[in-house]
Design an enzyme around this catalytic site. Sequence first.
Site, PDB file in Angstrom:
ATOM      1  N   LEU A  46       0.849  -1.185   0.000  1.00  0.00           N
ATOM      2  CA  LEU A  46       0.000   0.000   0.000  1.00  0.00           C
ATOM      3  C   LEU A  46       0.884   1.234   0.000  1.00  0.00           C
ATOM      4  CD1 LEU A  46      -2.852  -0.762   2.594  1.00  0.00           C
ATOM      5  CD2 LEU A  46      -3.137  -0.366   0.147  1.00  0.00           C
ATOM      6  N   ASP A  47       0.475   2.273  -0.736  1.00  0.00           N
ATOM      7  CA  ASP A  47       1.206   3.531  -0.702  1.00  0.00           C
ATOM      8  C   ASP A  47       1.242   4.069   0.728  1.00  0.00           C
ATOM      9  OD1 ASP A  47       1.642   3.523  -3.429  1.00  0.00           O
ATOM     10  OD2 ASP A  47      -0.147   4.721  -3.882  1.00  0.00           O
ATOM     11  N   PRO A  48       2.265   4.853   1.078  1.00  0.00           N
ATOM     12  CA  PRO A  48       2.366   5.375   2.450  1.00  0.00           C
ATOM     13  C   PRO A  48       1.115   6.085   2.950  1.00  0.00           C
ATOM     14  CG  PRO A  48       4.414   5.741   1.299  1.00  0.00           C
ATOM     15  CD  PRO A  48       3.459   5.204   0.272  1.00  0.00           C
ATOM     16  N   ALA A  50      -1.973   5.587   1.915  1.00  0.00           N
ATOM     17  CA  ALA A  50      -3.157   4.725   1.827  1.00  0.00           C
ATOM     18  C   ALA A  50      -3.384   4.020   3.153  1.00  0.00           C
ATOM     19  CB  ALA A  50      -2.985   3.705   0.715  1.00  0.00           C
ATOM     20  N   ARG A 181      -4.289   5.026  -8.314  1.00  0.00           N
ATOM     21  CA  ARG A 181      -3.875   6.372  -8.759  1.00  0.00           C
ATOM     22  C   ARG A 181      -4.017   6.510 -10.270  1.00  0.00           C
ATOM     23  NH1 ARG A 181       1.886   7.203  -7.206  1.00  0.00           N
ATOM     24  NH2 ARG A 181       2.001   4.956  -6.856  1.00  0.00           N
TER      25      ARG A 181
END
Length: 300
Positions: A46-48, A50, A181
């Site tokens: 997961l992106d930071p 998210a 995204r």
Amino acid sequence: MARKRKGRDLHGWLVVDKPAGITSTSVINKVKWALDAKKAGHAGTLDPEATGVLAVALGEATKTVPWITDALKAYTFTVRLGQKTNTDDAEGEVTHESPDRPTDDDIKAQLGQFVGDIMQIPPAFSAVKIDGQRAYKRARDGEEFEIAARPLWVEELLLVDRPDADHVTLEMTCGKGGYVRSIARDLGDALGCFGHVRELRRTWSGPFDAKDGVTLEQLDEHAKTDGLDHMIQPLEAGLDDLPRVHCPESSVTKLRNGNPALVMGDVEYGEECWAAHDDHAIAVGIFKSGELHPTRVFVR
């Protein structure tokens, strides 16, 4: 002589409800520290910024990570309309703006092109490798480069809320390798108004749900104790999408040694499945003529 790895022999899955502002790797390290686990890994970064499901595999469960990575996942995310950023999320710099705002009907009319088998170009700021180097590193250095489009299966993409003219909340269910995204960016382009992700939450991943997730506060509270052991789901949860066959006692040792052995179950020749004895996974493999030919074995 190799040194023995320190820590507890834990085998299974711990679902973490990841907060914003921390990397997936940092979460894994925290879980490993808090549980004093010998080995840990995760299925799906997961992106930071998210939040939501980060499924952490412990011990032998790390061998089942590929099946969770391949499983369907669901996301709820909010798109900021009217702005494109260089990272395709709110952390980046705004590169394009538009005063136009689509109606709900306009948005719904465009969602269909992002459902089914689609081709998607990952964000420039992503972990995709370009000539052996991560794309985000090249992007940070100001390099210009192209990322090839990649196939993605999108099961469903729905408009679920419109908080105001500038924002729309969507729900997406998709397969492996999806970039939310990119969906936000491409939807904004299709609408002619630009867009980027403002908020993102993974609500479930394969058999794992955010409502069952442990918080970082709980990890801190129960660190170095067995207080969270009851939250660890069995290794077998990672094999939920594969058919199961029965492994008789006489086949256990053979399979654990990596050798073909007799199993019983209703599966097709050449089908991938997993064998269980007393409800414990023994091996994953290919079923051929009544035998399982193991590709992964579990030793606990």
